[in-house]
Design an enzyme around this catalytic site. Structure first.
Site, PDB file in Angstrom:
ATOM      1  N   LYS A 168       0.822  -1.221   0.000  1.00 46.93           N
ATOM      2  CA  LYS A 168       0.000   0.000   0.000  1.00 46.93           C
ATOM      3  C   LYS A 168       0.857   1.273   0.000  1.00 46.93           C
ATOM      4  O   LYS A 168       0.506   2.250  -0.652  1.00 46.93           O
ATOM      5  CB  LYS A 168      -0.983   0.006   1.167  1.00 46.93           C
ATOM      6  CG  LYS A 168      -0.361   0.192   2.548  1.00 46.93           C
ATOM      7  CD  LYS A 168      -1.411   0.142   3.633  1.00 46.93           C
ATOM      8  CE  LYS A 168      -0.797   0.158   5.007  1.00 46.93           C
ATOM      9  NZ  LYS A 168      -0.222   1.428   5.418  1.00 46.93           N
ATOM     10  N   THR A 169       2.001   1.245   0.723  1.00 50.05           N
ATOM     11  CA  THR A 169       2.842   2.451   0.760  1.00 50.05           C
ATOM     12  C   THR A 169       3.379   2.743  -0.635  1.00 50.05           C
ATOM     13  O   THR A 169       3.474   3.904  -1.050  1.00 50.05           O
ATOM     14  CB  THR A 169       4.003   2.276   1.772  1.00 50.05           C
ATOM     15  OG1 THR A 169       3.450   1.864   3.018  1.00 50.05           O
ATOM     16  CG2 THR A 169       4.760   3.566   1.980  1.00 50.05           C
TER      17      THR A 169
ATOM     18  N   ASP B 143      -3.784   7.292   4.577  1.00 55.78           N
ATOM     19  CA  ASP B 143      -3.297   5.945   4.879  1.00 55.78           C
ATOM     20  C   ASP B 143      -4.046   5.409   6.103  1.00 55.78           C
ATOM     21  O   ASP B 143      -4.526   6.181   6.929  1.00 55.78           O
ATOM     22  CB  ASP B 143      -1.793   6.039   5.166  1.00 55.78           C
ATOM     23  CG  ASP B 143      -1.123   4.672   5.217  1.00 55.78           C
ATOM     24  OD1 ASP B 143      -1.750   3.678   4.804  1.00 55.78           O
ATOM     25  OD2 ASP B 143       0.035   4.603   5.673  1.00 55.78           O
ATOM     26  N   GLU B 144      -4.119   4.078   6.238  1.00 62.23           N
ATOM     27  CA  GLU B 144      -4.752   3.436   7.412  1.00 62.23           C
ATOM     28  C   GLU B 144      -6.150   4.016   7.660  1.00 62.23           C
ATOM     29  O   GLU B 144      -6.524   4.343   8.779  1.00 62.23           O
ATOM     30  CB  GLU B 144      -3.885   3.611   8.675  1.00 62.23           C
ATOM     31  CG  GLU B 144      -2.458   3.105   8.552  1.00 62.23           C
ATOM     32  CD  GLU B 144      -2.327   1.589   8.576  1.00 62.23           C
ATOM     33  OE1 GLU B 144      -3.357   0.887   8.518  1.00 62.23           O
ATOM     34  OE2 GLU B 144      -1.189   1.092   8.642  1.00 62.23           O
TER      35      GLU B 144
ATOM     36  N   GLN C  60      -7.942  -5.130   9.321  1.00 65.53           N
ATOM     37  CA  GLN C  60      -6.916  -4.706  10.293  1.00 65.53           C
ATOM     38  C   GLN C  60      -7.402  -3.536  11.152  1.00 65.53           C
ATOM     39  O   GLN C  60      -6.598  -2.772  11.679  1.00 65.53           O
ATOM     40  CB  GLN C  60      -5.629  -4.327   9.560  1.00 65.53           C
ATOM     41  CG  GLN C  60      -4.958  -5.524   8.887  1.00 65.53           C
ATOM     42  CD  GLN C  60      -3.601  -5.169   8.318  1.00 65.53           C
ATOM     43  OE1 GLN C  60      -2.629  -4.997   9.035  1.00 65.53           O
ATOM     44  NE2 GLN C  60      -3.524  -5.071   6.995  1.00 65.53           N
TER      45      GLN C  60
ATOM     46  N   ARG D  70       2.025 -10.641  10.310  1.00 65.20           N
ATOM     47  CA  ARG D  70       3.346 -10.003  10.474  1.00 65.20           C
ATOM     48  C   ARG D  70       4.437 -10.951   9.999  1.00 65.20           C
ATOM     49  O   ARG D  70       5.565 -10.537   9.752  1.00 65.20           O
ATOM     50  CB  ARG D  70       3.640  -9.670  11.954  1.00 65.20           C
ATOM     51  CG  ARG D  70       2.751  -8.670  12.671  1.00 65.20           C
ATOM     52  CD  ARG D  70       2.467  -7.413  11.913  1.00 65.20           C
ATOM     53  NE  ARG D  70       1.257  -7.552  11.111  1.00 65.20           N
ATOM     54  CZ  ARG D  70       0.977  -6.822  10.048  1.00 65.20           C
ATOM     55  NH1 ARG D  70       1.799  -5.913   9.629  1.00 65.20           N
ATOM     56  NH2 ARG D  70      -0.150  -6.998   9.372  1.00 65.20           N
TER      57      ARG D  70
END
Length: 665
Positions: A30-31, A213-214, A244, A595
């Site tokens: 995503k970044t 973002d997020e 998430q 993770r």
């Protein structure tokens, strides 16, 4: 630019026909999408970088994003981009629009301990837990845009009623100190824009394209900020993952995803499902687990990394044995795979679980980093210095005045402050202002008043110099003048004083350097301190095992993950048993699983000491839920979970040999 992108990533970058929601699964790049989209807007669409705002949730994410964009746009001014957290953007808006809100641009930003002190005084309350409950409630009301006038009608119990009673006084106290709290940084710009269409239009012209973002972590207030700024055009890209969403407890509202579809019927949704992080077994376990939640959007992660290692589940005797077994297994695995310590993470639900693992890691001389420890800025010595800085930029900041005038002590005690405080209260002015009024002479003894005025004049001289001098010079002179080093060595043990003084030197050095590099005045620096939760020291460079809560681990990735304490009552938490809360706990488990890149090991205890009693533990329902569907989970350990001594010693011997310690019986 685009040959490293998969088709949905490419589509997300180029889509500019209206509002866009990018559902970015864990590890789906995503970044990369956000940074490449910024470069696309500047290089292909020729949008001025100053008209783009990228909003993140942490300073670390903002810093990383800025660095990545700068690499994509060599020679172009990435510096003009607005890449910041929601709170930093809010602070910038408030500074520029201070007049409209009856604030001075040098307003103070108070942290949680400052506001707790104000509440304690107003509520005449000393019970810390009760005060924190009131603070939490007022924060929640602010984030939901509920003001002091209507808070009482929303109160559901006696504690909330007490919070509602003090809410109005708390707001008046903040305004009197020319101060705002963290929630105000978002709430006040929203309020201003709702009340003044002209100011809103100016900001809409200034920030013409938004990337968030997020997005799943936004609260009601943050969503309103985004919606007002984006306006009817909806020129934004929101990037998030409903799987998430793990911050409901601090006001985040996953409903904002649903609201986006209601408010923008032409919303385009693009899903990023290819995972670049984990092996197939890990992703299958994650997909199988999260399928048990009601889904707003269906998506399924997949990867080209092959099946990967089997997921292991260990049953341990108790918490001490779990810590010992995990560290032995970690050392043996490190030896066999010739990995680095930084390839490993031990993740848990609550901070209290870390102690046993820290003990074992220390026993085996394993370097480790602990996430979520005390922030550098929460240390007493740093707060002492910060109070002086706050006072230099805002003389009306009473909480800063009280701390600075008494640290180091200069003949001003509690009774002097009480007398000055009651006079200032009657005059409706700050303590600093009151001290210089002639009326103060009738209320405060002459000797003490002289000491306060001398202090005030000292602050005024620093304030005058701050307008033109480099922060580094001013800070050095200030430390010398207040005799802070001498004060520390007089009041602390020598070793403690050395540590504290080294922290102060670090802090002042860092501030001076930041001022020089970024051309910032002491005002800018002082307000930015409040927005940084940790000094930007990059933990990633150290070769150490990472210990972290699942919340703190979000956004990180590790070669090998040990997820510990996976028991009913811990994960899911015993107070999260209703449907909505269980779904969030499941998402927390999902975050933990995703993770891991190459191997995942879960463990739980057969019994655990809780307070003074030993209770029998049940494995978390999530272990059963993630099994099957190709997850291929291997269970280790029997009913009472006694490890075979030989296996443990063999693993440890190998690891010790690798560390050069030799095996010991």
């Amino acid at each position: 630019m685009s040959h490293h992108l998969n088709p949905p990533q490419r589509e997300a970058i180029k889509y500019l026909d209206g509002p866009l929601l990018v559902l970015a699964g864990a590890g789906s790049g995503k970044t990369r999408v956000i940074t490449q989209k910024i470069a696309h807007l500047v290089q292909v669409c020729e949008l001025n970088p100053a008209h783009i705002a990228a909003i993140t949730f942490t300073n670390k994410a903002a810093k990383e994003m800025k660095e990545r964009v700068a690499k994509l746009m060599p020679g172009q001014s990435a510096a003009a981009l607005n890449v910041s957290t929601f709170h930093a953007l809010g602070a910038k808006i408030l500074r520029l629009e201070a007049k409209a809100l009856h604030l001075k641009p040098s307003f103070s930003i108070l942290d949680a301990s400052d506001t707790l002190g104000i509440l304690s005084e107003l509520a005449k309350e000393s019970d810390k837990a009760r005060l924190k409950g009131m603070q939490w409630k007022i924060s929640a009301w602010k984030n939901a845009m509920i003001g002091p006038d209507s808070a009482a009608s929303h109160a559901q119990d006696e504690l909330e009623l007490a919070a509602a009673r003090v809410f109005g006084d708390y707001e008046r106290a903040l305004r009197a100190y020319q101060a705002v709290d963290f929630d105000d940084l978002i709430r006040l710009p929203v309020q201003l824009w709702q009340d003044d269409p002209e100011i809103l239009a100016r900001w809409q012209g200034r920030l013409r394209y938004l990337l968030v973002d997020e997005y799943q972590d936004t609260n009601r207030c943050q969503y309103l900020l985004l919606k007002l700024l984006a306006g009817a055009r909806g020129a934004f890209t929101a990037v998030g993952d409903d799987d998430q969403a793990i911050y409901a407890w601090r006001g985040a509202d996953v409903e904002n995803l649903r609201q986006l579809q209601r408010d923008y019927p032409n919303l385009k949704v693009i899903k990023l499902e290819q995972n670049y992080r984990s092996s197939a077994r890990i992703l299958n376990a994650a997909n199988t687990l999260i399928a048990n939640n009601d889904k707003l959007f269906e998506k399924r992660l997949w990867s080209e990394h092959g099946p990967g290692d089997h997921i292991q589940v260990s049953v341990c005797r108790d918490a001490e044995h779990e810590a010992e077994a995990v560290v032995m297994k970690l050392l043996a695995h490190k030896f066999q795979s010739r990995a680095k310590f930084s390839d490993y993470a031990i993740l848990y639900r609550g901070n209290y679980q870390a102690r046993a693992f820290e003990q074992q890691l220390r026993n085996h001389k394993v370097p480790y980093l602990l996430s979520g420890g005390q922030s550098f800025f929460d240390k007493a010595e740093i707060k002492d210095i910060t109070c002086y800085l706050r006072l230099i930029v805002n003389g009306d900041d009473d909480p800063a005045f009280i701390r600075a005038v008494t640290t180091p002590r200069r003949g001003v005690g509690t009774s002097t402050l009480e007398a000055l405080g009651s006079y200032a209260g009657r005059r409706h002015v700050s303590l600093m202002h009151a001290a210089f009024e002639s009326g103060a002479e009738q209320h405060v003894p002459a000797k003490q008043l002289e000491a306060v005025r001398e202090f005030g004049n000292f602050i005024s001289r620093l304030e005058f110099r701050a307008k033109s001098e480099a922060p580094a010079t001013l800070l050095e002179d200030m430390l010398r003048a207040i005799g802070y080093e001498h004060f520390l060595f007089e009041h602390c043990e020598a070793r403690e004083a050395e540590t504290k003084w080294a922290n102060v030197r670090d802090f002042v050095g860092w501030l001076g350097k930041k001022g020089e590099e970024e051309g910032k005045s002491l005002l800018d620096l002082t307000q930015s301190i409040a927005l940084i939760s940790m000094l930007d020291k990059d933990a990633g460079e150290q070769d150490a095992v990472q210990l972290a809560t699942l919340h703190a681990a979000k956004g990180l990735e590790f070669g090998h993950v040990f997820l510990v304490g996976v028991e009913e009552g811990i994960l899911p938490h015993r107070e999260s048993q209703d449907d909505a809360k269980i779904e969030e706990e499941r998402r927390l488990m999902y975050v933990g699983i995703t993770r891991a890149q190459r191997s995942l090991h879960l463990s739980y205890c057969a019994r655990r000491k809780m307070g003074k009693e030993i209770r029998h533990c049940e494995p978390s329902r999530f272990i059963e839920e993630m099994s099957g569907d190709g997850a291929d989970i291997r269970k280790i350990g029997g009913k009472d979970a006694e490890p075979t001594r030989e296996a443990g010693l063999a693993g440890l011997a190998a690891a010790r040999a690798a560390l050069g310690g030799g095996a010991k019986k």
